[in-house]
Write a protein that holds these residues in place. Structure first.
Motif, PDB file in Angstrom:
ATOM      1  N   LYS A 191       1.752  -5.252   3.616  1.00  0.00           N
ATOM      2  CA  LYS A 191       1.401  -5.997   4.654  1.00  0.00           C
ATOM      3  C   LYS A 191       1.660  -7.566   3.791  1.00  0.00           C
ATOM      4  O   LYS A 191       1.300  -7.449   2.730  1.00  0.00           O
ATOM      5  N   GLY A 228      -6.290   7.538   6.774  1.00  0.00           N
ATOM      6  CA  GLY A 228      -5.042   7.384   7.724  1.00  0.00           C
ATOM      7  C   GLY A 228      -4.196   8.385   7.425  1.00  0.00           C
ATOM      8  O   GLY A 228      -3.472   8.883   8.416  1.00  0.00           O
ATOM      9  N   GLY A 229      -3.751   8.530   5.840  1.00  0.00           N
ATOM     10  CA  GLY A 229      -2.857   9.605   5.571  1.00  0.00           C
ATOM     11  C   GLY A 229      -3.042  11.125   6.091  1.00  0.00           C
ATOM     12  O   GLY A 229      -2.656  11.785   6.535  1.00  0.00           O
ATOM     13  N   ASN A 260     -12.277   0.680   3.669  1.00  0.00           N
ATOM     14  CA  ASN A 260     -11.000   0.224   3.714  1.00  0.00           C
ATOM     15  C   ASN A 260     -10.407   1.713   4.074  1.00  0.00           C
ATOM     16  O   ASN A 260      -9.985   2.470   3.308  1.00  0.00           O
ATOM     17  N   GLY A 280      -8.419  -1.741   7.615  1.00  0.00           N
ATOM     18  CA  GLY A 280      -7.376  -0.754   7.185  1.00  0.00           C
ATOM     19  C   GLY A 280      -6.376  -0.481   8.463  1.00  0.00           C
ATOM     20  O   GLY A 280      -7.037  -0.604   9.592  1.00  0.00           O
ATOM     21  N   SER A 281      -5.216  -0.484   8.323  1.00  0.00           N
ATOM     22  CA  SER A 281      -4.333  -0.068   9.631  1.00  0.00           C
ATOM     23  C   SER A 281      -4.535   1.332  10.297  1.00  0.00           C
ATOM     24  O   SER A 281      -4.011   1.402  11.497  1.00  0.00           O
ATOM     25  N   SER A 282      -5.491   2.109   9.560  1.00  0.00           N
ATOM     26  CA  SER A 282      -5.962   3.333  10.604  1.00  0.00           C
ATOM     27  C   SER A 282      -6.508   2.957  11.798  1.00  0.00           C
ATOM     28  O   SER A 282      -6.447   3.944  12.584  1.00  0.00           O
ATOM     29  N   MET A 301      -2.468  11.367   9.671  1.00  0.00           N
ATOM     30  CA  MET A 301      -0.985  11.698  10.016  1.00  0.00           C
ATOM     31  C   MET A 301      -0.471  13.097   9.675  1.00  0.00           C
ATOM     32  O   MET A 301       0.351  13.670  10.121  1.00  0.00           O
ATOM     33  N   GLU A 312      -6.228  -4.701  -6.151  1.00  0.00           N
ATOM     34  CA  GLU A 312      -6.573  -4.991  -4.827  1.00  0.00           C
ATOM     35  C   GLU A 312      -7.855  -4.864  -4.127  1.00  0.00           C
ATOM     36  O   GLU A 312      -8.300  -5.367  -3.155  1.00  0.00           O
ATOM     37  N   THR A 336      -4.359   4.799   3.633  1.00  0.00           N
ATOM     38  CA  THR A 336      -3.731   5.958   3.412  1.00  0.00           C
ATOM     39  C   THR A 336      -4.856   6.993   2.940  1.00  0.00           C
ATOM     40  O   THR A 336      -4.998   8.052   3.288  1.00  0.00           O
ATOM     41  N   GLY A 343       0.790  -1.182  -0.063  1.00  0.00           N
ATOM     42  CA  GLY A 343      -0.016  -0.080  -0.013  1.00  0.00           C
ATOM     43  C   GLY A 343       0.808   1.197   0.329  1.00  0.00           C
ATOM     44  O   GLY A 343       2.098   1.345  -0.048  1.00  0.00           O
ATOM     45  N   GLY A 344       0.120   2.397   0.019  1.00  0.00           N
ATOM     46  CA  GLY A 344       1.061   3.693   0.103  1.00  0.00           C
ATOM     47  C   GLY A 344       1.873   4.036   1.175  1.00  0.00           C
ATOM     48  O   GLY A 344       2.664   4.558   1.209  1.00  0.00           O
ATOM     49  N   THR A 345       1.429   3.103   2.470  1.00  0.00           N
ATOM     50  CA  THR A 345       2.164   3.635   3.597  1.00  0.00           C
ATOM     51  C   THR A 345       2.678   2.467   3.989  1.00  0.00           C
ATOM     52  O   THR A 345       3.919   2.381   4.584  1.00  0.00           O
ATOM     53  N   LEU A 346       2.129   1.033   4.176  1.00  0.00           N
ATOM     54  CA  LEU A 346       2.319  -0.271   4.744  1.00  0.00           C
ATOM     55  C   LEU A 346       2.468  -1.390   3.848  1.00  0.00           C
ATOM     56  O   LEU A 346       1.577  -1.400   2.947  1.00  0.00           O
ATOM     57  N   LEU A 349      -5.530   0.553  13.685  1.00  0.00           N
ATOM     58  CA  LEU A 349      -4.660  -0.192  14.644  1.00  0.00           C
ATOM     59  C   LEU A 349      -4.356   0.472  15.968  1.00  0.00           C
ATOM     60  O   LEU A 349      -3.946   1.692  15.879  1.00  0.00           O
TER      61      LEU A 349
END
Ligand code: ATP
Ligand code: MG
Length: 267
Positions: A13, A121-122, A96, A225-227, A125, A70, A99, A8-11, A229
């Motif tokens: 997996k 999530g982006g 999802n 999505g990791s946001s 941040m 994806e 980012t 992905g754009g940030t992480l 976490l």
């Protein structure tokens, strides 16, 4: 062994799937070269990549892996986790929050992207960095959970001042709309600013999702999505706003790995 990679754009997996057991790994996307050389060490594995940085990753790999879109990978992963957890849902929305945020109508046999929003999530941040100088995700979510949005966000009840509003008074009328003319960054704590940023992101993704769910005639919204976490506040905001607007929010354990799991299932 099957390896599914969602770059992905940030992480990035990675899921290693071996006879029903899954191992999860996560790397910052800037470590793309490292991930490629690590994966190059698996000689016997069947590998499939997905995500916005899949092609770039593939170009650095020794044995060219399969690649899937994806959205297909993500919906496959969601179906996998639902079955594993005995959830009986046959049509639902998947939001999802990566980012950016992508929203999908998913059924047993197909998925359709309904849209999305650049608020994700982006955004969390980026605004956190601009407002507080913080860049560490764990610190941002930890401090945000301690903050109050009262001095920053304008509620419906603030506008209606004692009168009976036509919609619940504790809905946000305007994110960041309650600042006094004298307010400055220095007059607000990092905790307050971060809580307001997460409020903005959470309310936007929840509201957009529920509107899309209505359009599809479903009420369950699965948030991945990791946001999310260790982000207790984002979860709370999303749950509250989704319910308030008539949806049923659902979170999947390891949900940020849906894309990678879906890729690992590719035959
Ligand atoms: P996209 O799908 O939009 O291409 P992505 O797949 O990389 O992006 P996710 O991994 O689902 O997106 O989520 C990324 C978000 O997760 C970040 O924007 C941030 O808010 C949050 N996050 C969680 N853990 C971390 C971390 N260790 N470092 C940076 N961001 C993190
Ligand atoms: Mg992603």
């Amino acid at each position: 062994m099957n390896i599914g990679i969602d770059a992905g754009g940030t992480l990035i997996k990675v899921v290693c799937r071996d006879r029903g057991s899954l191992k999860y790994h996560k790397f910052p996307s800037i470590q793309l070269d490292y991930v490629a050389s690590w994966i190059n060490g698996f000689d016997e594995a069947q590998i499939c990549v997905t995500g916005g940085k899949a092609s770039l990753l593939k170009s650095k790999m020794k044995h060219k892996p399969a690649e899937i879109v994806e959205f297909e990978a993500t919906s496959q992963g969601v179906r996998y986790f639902l079955t594993k957890n005995d959830f009986e849902e046959d049509a639902y929305l998947v939001t999802n929050v990566g980012t950016g945020t992508s929203i999908h109508h998913v059924t047993e046999h197909w998925q359709q992207r309904m849209g999305g929003t650049g608020v994700g999530g982006g955004t969390m941040m980026g605004l956190a960095q601009l407002l507080t100088g913080l860049t560490d995700y764990e610190e941002i979510v930890r401090l945000a959970a301690k903050g109050s949005r009262n001095r920053i966000d304008l509620l419906v009840s603030h506008i209606y001042e004692g009168a009976e509003p036509p919609i619940p008074g504790d809905l946000t009328a305007s994110n960041f709309g309650n600042l006094l003319p004298s307010a400055s960054l220095a007059s607000l704590s990092k905790e307050e600013l971060l809580a307001a940023v997460i409020g903005l992101v959470g309310e936007t993704v929840a509201t957009t999702s529920v509107l899309a769910a209505g359009q599809c005639g479903v009420s369950t919204v699965i948030f991945i999505g990791s946001s999310f976490l260790r982000n207790k506040l984002l979860k709370e905001v999303v749950i509250r706003y989704t319910k308030l607007r008539g949806g049923s929010p659902l979170f999947l354990q390891n949900g940020e790995f849906c894309g990678a799991v879906g890729a690992s299932l590719y035959e």
